[in-house]
Design a protein around this motif. Structure first.
Motif, mmCIF file in Angstrom:
data_model
loop_
_atom_site.group_PDB
_atom_site.id
_atom_site.type_symbol
_atom_site.label_atom_id
_atom_site.label_comp_id
_atom_site.label_asym_id
_atom_site.label_seq_id
_atom_site.Cartn_x
_atom_site.Cartn_y
_atom_site.Cartn_z
ATOM 1 N N GLU A 60 -10.297 2.479 13.211
ATOM 2 C CA GLU A 60 -9.270 2.038 12.265
ATOM 3 C C GLU A 60 -7.943 2.728 12.547
ATOM 4 O O GLU A 60 -6.887 2.075 12.610
ATOM 5 N N ARG A 71 -4.613 0.813 13.853
ATOM 6 C CA ARG A 71 -3.484 0.808 12.923
ATOM 7 C C ARG A 71 -2.221 1.336 13.614
ATOM 8 O O ARG A 71 -1.125 0.754 13.489
ATOM 9 N N ASN A 123 -10.275 -10.717 5.747
ATOM 10 C CA ASN A 123 -10.542 -9.821 4.625
ATOM 11 C C ASN A 123 -10.738 -8.381 5.088
ATOM 12 O O ASN A 123 -10.215 -7.437 4.475
ATOM 13 N N SER A 164 -7.411 -6.854 6.247
ATOM 14 C CA SER A 164 -6.523 -6.653 5.097
ATOM 15 C C SER A 164 -7.000 -5.498 4.231
ATOM 16 O O SER A 164 -6.205 -4.633 3.837
ATOM 17 N N GLU A 165 -8.297 -5.472 3.923
ATOM 18 C CA GLU A 165 -8.842 -4.423 3.056
ATOM 19 C C GLU A 165 -8.711 -3.040 3.682
ATOM 20 O O GLU A 165 -8.582 -2.044 2.974
ATOM 21 N N HIS A 166 -8.745 -2.969 5.013
ATOM 22 C CA HIS A 166 -8.658 -1.676 5.692
ATOM 23 C C HIS A 166 -7.231 -1.371 6.161
ATOM 24 O O HIS A 166 -7.008 -0.404 6.899
ATOM 25 N N ASN A 167 -6.282 -2.203 5.721
ATOM 26 C CA ASN A 167 -4.854 -1.961 6.001
ATOM 27 C C ASN A 167 -4.573 -1.746 7.489
ATOM 28 O O ASN A 167 -3.807 -0.854 7.868
ATOM 29 N N ILE A 168 -5.194 -2.578 8.322
ATOM 30 C CA ILE A 168 -4.978 -2.457 9.760
ATOM 31 C C ILE A 168 -3.567 -2.917 10.133
ATOM 32 O O ILE A 168 -2.945 -2.381 11.043
ATOM 33 N N HIS A 169 -3.063 -3.912 9.394
ATOM 34 C CA HIS A 169 -1.710 -4.418 9.629
ATOM 35 C C HIS A 169 -1.249 -5.132 8.360
ATOM 36 O O HIS A 169 -2.068 -5.620 7.577
ATOM 37 N N SER A 170 0.053 -5.236 8.202
ATOM 38 C CA SER A 170 0.576 -5.852 6.975
ATOM 39 C C SER A 170 0.576 -7.375 7.033
ATOM 40 O O SER A 170 0.669 -8.038 5.993
ATOM 41 N N LYS A 171 0.480 -7.941 8.243
ATOM 42 C CA LYS A 171 0.508 -9.402 8.377
ATOM 43 C C LYS A 171 -0.714 -9.851 9.164
ATOM 44 O O LYS A 171 -0.739 -9.813 10.397
#
Length: 268
Positions: free
Chosen positions: A49, A53, A71, A74-81
């Motif tokens: 991760e 990131r 999902n 997004s849930e693991h905040n790998i990228h904003s888009k």
């Protein structure tokens, strides 16, 4: 620039650095959960991760192939888009390349073109079932990809093999030219399974073949949708039984093909 799958190789890094320096928009495409696979496959140990990131911070977006991957990222905040970038119906203009004899009228041809991670289950559980079928029926096996199958171990079964090719159109076109009746999708023992797509359905639709799949994610609802036949991944007898049902029940296969055509054209 779209970087596909491989993110940490020196060659890819050079392209990304050029894009960064010149201000060229760059995106990352992934159709497997490499973060999950990094815990199973040593070669993917860089895909943590934190590493992803950091490396993807300059990227303009991340394209992934399934809603579950959307999902997860997004849930693991790998990228904003994070964008859903699913498979679509392949065009019908195949690059046909007939390298094997034309199929005889009474022969059933079974195809297999799964990745290397499916070879173990195919060899242990599906191939013995097909070889058993070949003792009582006119069956031939067509394999696409670099799978090590010893033809001498199956004297009653005619086996044709196409080498792996990086061109999806050529690989699919070769299988199409072989006139496949049944397309096998064997099991895969990995936590990545739920993040996969239904691309096997697109292949079966393109080949006009009946998909016979392992009963694993993400295919659990294939049977209730009437799109294919499910088999327990590690059960030779069940693979044999279900393959024989498909070969003998023309009404079932006609309905499955109709359902598959409708599903693919509506959803992909």
């Amino acid at each position: 620039i779209i970087i596909s799958r491989h993110l940490f190789s020196p060659e890819v890094h050079r392209w990304v650095e050029i894009a960064r320096q010149l201000g060229i928009p760059h995106y990352y495409y992934l159709d497997d959960n490499f973060i999950v696979l990094s815990k199973e496959i040593p070669e993917l140990s860089d895909y943590t991760e934190a590493n992803m990131r950091a490396e993807l911070a300059s990227f303009h977006g991340v394209l992934v192939s399934s809603p579950k991957l959307v999902n997860f990222f997004s849930e693991h905040n790998i990228h904003s888009k994070i964008h859903l970038f699913p498979p679509t119906m392949p065009a019908q203009n195949w690059l046909d390349h007939l390298e094997i004899p034309e199929k005889a009228k009474d022969v059933t041809r079974i195809g297999f073109m799964g990745g290397a991670h499916r070879q173990n289950d195919f060899t242990k559980f599906v191939l013995p079932a097909i070889a058993r079928l070949a003792k009582d029926h006119a069956v031939e096996l067509v394999i696409g990809g670099n799978h090590r199958i010893s033809i001498d171990d199956y004297p009653s079964l005619k086996i044709y093999q196409f080498p792996y090719d990086t061109s999806y159109r050529l690989a699919l076109g070769r299988m199409q030219s072989a006139n496949i009746d049944i397309l096998i999708h064997s099991g895969s023992a990995t936590q990545n399974n739920p993040y996969k797509t239904h691309n096997i359905l697109l292949n079966a639709w393109a080949l006009k073949a009946i998909p016979v799949l392992s009963n694993q994610p993400p295919y659990e609802n294939i049977k209730e949708l009437g799109l294919g036949i499910l088999c327990e991944a590690a059960d030779v007898d069940e693979w044999h039984k279900n393959l024989e049902i498909v070969m003998s029940n023309s009404g079932l296969t006609a309905q499955l093909q109709e359902n598959l055509h409708q599903y693919v054209t509506e959803n992909y």
